[in-house]
Motif scaffolding. Structure first.
Motif, short mmCIF file in Angstrom:
data_model
loop_
_atom_site.label_atom_id
_atom_site.label_comp_id
_atom_site.label_asym_id
_atom_site.label_seq_id
_atom_site.Cartn_x
_atom_site.Cartn_y
_atom_site.Cartn_z
N ALA A 1 -6.83 -3.81 -8.53
CA ALA A 1 -6.00 -4.46 -7.51
C ALA A 1 -4.77 -3.65 -7.15
O ALA A 1 -4.13 -3.90 -6.14
CB ALA A 1 -5.57 -5.85 -7.99
N THR A 2 -4.43 -2.66 -7.97
CA THR A 2 -3.24 -1.86 -7.67
C THR A 2 -3.58 -0.64 -6.81
O THR A 2 -2.71 0.18 -6.56
CB THR A 2 -2.56 -1.40 -8.97
OG1 THR A 2 -3.55 -0.82 -9.82
CG2 THR A 2 -1.89 -2.55 -9.68
N ALA A 3 -4.85 -0.53 -6.41
CA ALA A 3 -5.24 0.58 -5.52
C ALA A 3 -5.14 0.11 -4.07
O ALA A 3 -5.44 -1.04 -3.77
CB ALA A 3 -6.66 1.03 -5.83
N PRO A 4 -4.72 1.01 -3.17
CA PRO A 4 -4.58 0.58 -1.77
C PRO A 4 -5.93 0.24 -1.15
O PRO A 4 -6.89 0.99 -1.29
CB PRO A 4 -3.96 1.81 -1.09
CG PRO A 4 -4.25 2.96 -1.98
CD PRO A 4 -4.35 2.42 -3.36
N ASP B 1 0.81 -1.22 0.00
CA ASP B 1 0.00 0.00 0.00
C ASP B 1 0.85 1.27 0.00
O ASP B 1 0.37 2.34 -0.41
CB ASP B 1 -0.96 0.01 1.19
CG ASP B 1 -2.15 -0.90 0.94
OD1 ASP B 1 -2.25 -1.44 -0.18
OD2 ASP B 1 -2.97 -1.08 1.85
N ARG C 1 1.08 1.66 -3.65
CA ARG C 1 -0.20 1.73 -4.35
C ARG C 1 -0.85 3.11 -4.24
O ARG C 1 -1.57 3.53 -5.14
CB ARG C 1 -1.16 0.67 -3.80
CG ARG C 1 -0.83 -0.71 -4.29
CD ARG C 1 -1.68 -1.74 -3.62
NE ARG C 1 -1.25 -3.07 -3.99
CZ ARG C 1 -1.55 -4.16 -3.32
NH1 ARG C 1 -2.28 -4.08 -2.21
NH2 ARG C 1 -1.14 -5.33 -3.72
#
Lengths: 307, 550
Positions: free
Chosen positions: B426-429, A78, A81
């Motif tokens: 899926a690449t978002a926190p 994260d 991300r």
């Protein structure tokens, strides 16, 4: 790529990857990257997309570390991300939604505050030239328009690391040109990783270049350095069409052009391929082809007798 | 500079191969590729394991307290090769149902993955393609049947009621009873892939009722025989050579003539049950060392096999038409244009104030915009019944509402895979947690909305029914998501739901909001807790970045 004058944002430290128990796709990759556009070149199967997926936190290295501003992204994905934009090589959309609705949805997925999201969505749509058709359902979009939606979604969270995997596939020449300009505009305060097998995309926009082959890094430097390395190894050679097959068999031919009763070749090698061959200034594509050829074949394997 | 070099011509002058041998070679290649594709998925082996375990359960010891196949009230044969073969063959009516959901989708997959573009432009005959797909279906189902036969053989030795192994008697019922049934089911799987309307959830629902309809021909034939016998007071001398699809009529005749004729009280052995369940008395056993069957009957069974092949060939002219109607969610030029549903957007506008609300609103639009007109129209009678019908009708209309939303429950958890948007989200926190919350909210919300008129109607008169409906709705919605997370497929949930819903219409209380007492509510509350636990675990297991495979 050690850029002593630039901060090290992204560090690959001995990164390897393999699917299951299969052979390694990427082996002991070491890189240090700062802001700017970095082109990632390599033939099909070189491991570019796998590397991109690792950088996009979608796959974990089997060994080694990937550090984003000092944080191991395998342990804390994260951390990256929040500031990552990723355009996959192959992706889909929700055809029932309009481009604006789809981007609003993805803005929410990325955790953008809802008040800021609407404005940001319009900015991104404008950047990719879709503002006029933003309320049309994605079901009616062409392949190129969908690709632009993909680019827009990657920009939603104003990413510091933008990973784009084969972004110009499916774009027409005008769209490709627009995308190159967009990348150049975006590169000021970002690290943009552009994976492609189209050398002209890299030539137009990348300040740095990494070449992968067989899962390994075979070049890490500037495009100019790659071209300089190929100087003295490029030859223009005009031959009869009947000799073409033998020439292609025995030399590394990066380009060819039919001229009616003769064929002009760009041949790469230590020595002139034959009588009449003249030295030429190599292009980036020549240098790239030469690099791959040298990495796979030793010069002694080639026979030098055609003419 | 451009490369304009002539390409070498390979096999210059050679004509493309034609004829039956060529078609056969192509069909074999397709069959092998198809089988490889199937057997290399973990899901296939899980289903295979489940079926072999089920095969073992079909052969309980004499004092197990339950029976799966019984003659009369609690009779069965000694576990000889012949009886075990017969039991496993009789189960084919269930294997045919489960097998359909296991095998269907390969033709559709070729369309959606655009493999068809490669195949369809080759010299391959369309008939060879469809027959190969059908043969692959039959091979998969037959392979699973073979696995249960091995289990049956082990059971024969372990139960030790009759240890004489007779392989022909073990296999014979499967060959002549089960195989034609499975072949027919495989043919239907082809048709359900070819007809665009039947490719997805609607087809999965429709097949269940088609199968039930096919099964009812068995008891109908038996009743016809019994009525004829009662009228003439004489049993038919010869075994009937025609049979229903699951061969119930043939089996009934065999039971009456091989077992009942030797016993004084024939009425105790009339009829048989499959999936009988618990018994109070230990099984009463009789000897069954061979299945006595006339050759004409066996040929009669082969008619079903021929019908299956004919059915496959009938689909051949439709193949190109079907391929052109690709309904892949992610395909370019996707199906019909979505509805704008401005009224819905206006209704959802208040949700846009927060990120989670915006997600929920988007989810609602995604699932409702592509709905056809008939789907919207179907709500009128359902809501009318819920508002004005008697208690029993209200409960049935509620069930109908959930059935209309079945694809929402079963596919929402799979949407990112089906639409190939997984890499984008899926690449978002924290994306998985956020999306799961939004999708669960949307699914539960729609499940409640589906029964809202019924809730309104019954809230004062029958508050327990209202509570039950609210809990069942949430349970269905969460189990749809949990099943998708567990199996990565919509079919298991769709099959279980439709079986349970059908059982509810036949008197079971599993999804009956109108059932008296709190038993259904309490059961579904436990179900909600379990589904929520599965989803919580899936968040950790399926966290992006933990996956090694792209």
């Amino acid at each position: 790529m050690n850029k002593t004058c630039l901060p090290a944002w992204l560090v690959l430290d001995g990164v390897s990857f393999a699917y299951g128990r299969g052979p390694a796709v990427n082996q002991s990759l070491n890189l240090t990257l700062g802001p700017g556009i970095v082109g990632l070149l390599g033939p099909n199967g070189a491991g570019k997309s796998t590397l991109m997926r690792m950088l996009a936190t979608l796959a974990r290295p089997r060994s080694g570390r990937i550090l984003w501003r000092g944080t191991d992204i395998a342990r804390e994905p994260d951390a990256l991300r929040a500031t990552l934009g990723y355009l996959p090589q192959d992706f889909g959309v929700y055809p029932a939604l309009s481009a604006r609705e789809f981007l609003t949805f993805l803005a929410a997925v990325k955790g953008l505050p809802s008040r800021a999201a609407a404005g940001r969505v319009d900015e991104c749509l404008a950047q990719v030239g879709l503002l006029d058709v933003a309320d049309r359902a994605l079901a009616g979009y062409s392949g190129g328009m969908r690709q632009r939606v993909g680019i827009a979604q990657a920009l939603l969270n104003d990413p510091q690391l933008l990973v784009v995997d084969e972004p110009t596939v499916g774009l027409d020449p005008a769209e490709r040109l627009r995308f190159r300009h967009l990348l150049t505009e975006l590169a000021d305060e970002r690290l943009v990783l552009l994976s492609t097998h189209i050398v002209s995309d890299v030539e137009a926009s990348a300040a740095a270049l990494v070449v992968l082959q067989g899962g390994r890094i075979v070049f890490d430097g500037t495009p100019q350095a790659l071209v300089v390395g190929a100087r003295g190894r490029a030859w223009d050679w005009t031959i009869a069409p009947a000799q073409l097959a033998a020439a292609r068999r025995n030399f590394v031919v990066s380009q060819s052009m039919h001229l009616g009763d003769s064929v002009q070749l760009r041949v790469l090698g230590d020595r002139p391929p034959g009588a009449g061959a003249v030295p030429a200034e190599p292009s980036l594509e020549d240098a790239y082809t030469d690099l791959l050829a040298r990495a796979t074949t030793s010069p002694s394997d080639r026979v030098e007798a055609v003419a | 500079m451009s490369a304009t070099l002539p390409l070498p011509i390979i096999a210059h002058g050679a004509a493309p191969a034609r004829g039956l041998a060529h078609a056969w070679r192509i069909a074999c290649a397709l069959l092998v590729a198809d089988l490889r594709q199937r057997t290399r998925s973990l899901r296939f082996w899980i289903v295979a394991l489940a079926i072999t375990v089920a095969g073992w359960w079909c052969l309980p010891p004499v004092d197990a307290g339950y029976m799966i196949v019984a003659i009369g009230d609690h009779h069965r044969g000694f576990y000889s090769s012949a009886w075990i073969g017969m039991v496993l063959a009789m189960m084919s009516l269930l294997w045919g149902l489960v097998g359909f959901y296991l095998v269907r989708g390969t033709v559709q997959r070729d369309f959606e993955t655009r493999v068809w573009q490669l195949l369809g432009t080759s010299s391959m005959r369309r008939s060879a393609y469809l027959l190969a797909k059908w043969a692959s279906h039959v091979a998969v189902m037959g392979g699973l049947l073979g696995a249960t036969l091995i289990v049956g053989l082990v059971a024969q030795l372990v139960r030790a009621e009759d240890r004489h192994v007779d392989l022909w008697e073990l296999v014979k019922p499967s060959l002549f009873i089960a195989l034609p049934t499975l072949a027919f089911s495989a043919m239907l799987a082809i048709w359900f892939d070819v007809i665009p309307l039947l490719r997805r959830t609607a087809g999965n629902i429709a097949f269940f009722f088609v199968w039930i309809a096919l099964l009812t021909t068995g008891p109908a034939g038996i009743q016809h025989d019994q009525a004829a016998r009662a009228a003439d007071a004489v049993a038919p001398i010869e075994q009937p050579w025609t049979s229903d699809l699951p061969a119930m009529r043939v089996m009934q005749w065999s039971i009456e003539h091989q077992v009942a004729r030797g016993l004084p009280d024939k009425t105790r052995l009339e009829g048989f049950c499959i999936g009988c369940g618990g018994t109070t008395a230990p099984a009463a056993r009789f000897a069954w060392t061979a299945w006595e069957v006339r050759g004409a009957v066996l040929w009669g069974r082969m008619l079903w096999l021929a019908a299956a092949i004919a059915g496959v060939l009938l689909a051949v002219p439709l193949l190109d038409w079907a391929a052109a109607r690709v309904a892949a969610p992610s395909a370019a030029g996707h199906q019909r244009a979505p509805r704008s549903l401005r009224w819905l957007r206006a209704l959802l506008r208040p949700l846009q104030g927060t990120a989670t609300g915006a997600l929920v609103a988007a989810e609602v639009l995604i699932v409702l915009r592509m709905r056809p007109l008939w789907w919207w129209a179907a709500w009128l009678p359902l809501w009318g019944l819920q508002l004005f019908g008697p208690r029993h009708a209200v409960a049935l209309a509620m069930l109908g509402g959930w059935t209309l939303l079945l694809d929402v429950f079963s596919r929402t958890g799979l949407r990112d895979r089906e639409h190939r948007t997984l890499d984008l989200v899926a690449t978002a926190p924290g994306a998985h947690r956020r999306l799961l919350l939004a999708r669960a909210t949307m699914a539960i919300g729609l499940a409640w909305l589906a029964v809202a008129p019924g809730l309104l109607h019954e809230s004062f008169a029958h508050p327990t029914m209202t509570t039950a409906a609210v809990v069942i709705a949430a349970s269905i919605a969460l189990w749809g998501l949990a099943s998708a997370a567990l199996t990565r497929s919509s079919r298991p949930f769709e099959l279980v739901f439709i079986v349970v819903a059908y059982a509810t219409t036949q008197g079971a209380h599993w999804l009956d909001a109108g059932a008296l007492g709190n038993g259904v509510t309490l059961t579904h509350l436990s179900g909600i807790a379990l589904a929520a636990a599965i989803l919580a675990v899936s968040l950790r297991v399926d966290r992006p970045g933990t996956r090694r495979m792209p």
